[in-house]
Design a protein around this motif. Sequence first.
Motif, PDB file in Angstrom:
ATOM      1  N   GLU A 134       0.828  -1.200   0.000  1.00 44.20           N
ATOM      2  CA  GLU A 134       0.000   0.000   0.000  1.00 44.20           C
ATOM      3  C   GLU A 134       0.868   1.257   0.000  1.00 44.20           C
ATOM      4  N   ASN A 135       2.060   1.133   0.600  1.00 45.47           N
ATOM      5  CA  ASN A 135       2.962   2.266   0.691  1.00 45.47           C
ATOM      6  C   ASN A 135       4.235   1.959  -0.089  1.00 45.47           C
ATOM      7  N   ARG A 165      -1.621  -8.555  -1.715  1.00 47.12           N
ATOM      8  CA  ARG A 165      -1.836  -7.126  -1.524  1.00 47.12           C
ATOM      9  C   ARG A 165      -1.649  -6.790  -0.046  1.00 47.12           C
ATOM     10  N   ASP A 167      -2.331  -4.183   1.864  1.00 46.80           N
ATOM     11  CA  ASP A 167      -3.029  -2.958   2.227  1.00 46.80           C
ATOM     12  C   ASP A 167      -3.266  -2.929   3.730  1.00 46.80           C
TER      13      ASP A 167
END
Length: 258
Positions: A134-135, A165, A167
Amino acid sequence: MPACARPPAYARLVLRIIDARSGEPVDAAPARRGLTRVEVHAPGFDTTGLRVLLVADLLVRTLELGGTPVWALLTGGRQQAELRASAAALGIRPFEDSPDVSAGLGEAQVIHVAVEGGSATDGVRIDVAPAHPENPGTPDGTDAGTDPGVLRLALLTRHHSAPARLDAAALDEARGTLARWRGAVARWARLPSRPVPDEVRRRLRDAWEDDLDVPRVLDVLRHVETEPELPDGARFETYAYADRLLGLDLTRDLGSPS
């Protein structure tokens, strides 16, 4: 004693993986006690590179649990010092650095672990799907304060052939699960030990020996956590046994106050 006693339910020690080149299952260790060379190809220092090393770590742990000697190598790639440091923080054991392994040591098997769609290799190959943080501003895609065990568990919840993913929701779920399991293991350890039930051990081994199906291993642990018929001492031994593969440091809180 009968002339031909039935072997334990967990006696099968055959790790089979899907060769990405052919799409067919192959034995990871075709020769009994024969050396298997695991060659890791991580092209750079990012979350996907860490995931490649993590899958290789799982492969090595599974082979060793089955009694197979392993020679594990990391080849090529950029920022290897940073990659190795982050891998160590995730509980990934060190890989040797060997840029030229063409001669080999008479291995019975050579397995390459590489990023999906990467350069072709000779020998059996495990492809690892990318991890999407996410980052993306940090190499592992997480905040600096994230417990490395949380990132490891978040990556383990998806099969290596499926994209992961990372996140906020995935990390929060992993954080909550890891804290709950470590706390439960510490409580269970205070009670008399009981052996891992044969059926549970068989299910764990069936999972990790089937193309390193770690998500199915986690499902077994979730079942063990809530199965009302199991004594807590057996839950403790089951989690400690499974953690030899998972590397989540589930016994970290032993002896801590409630």
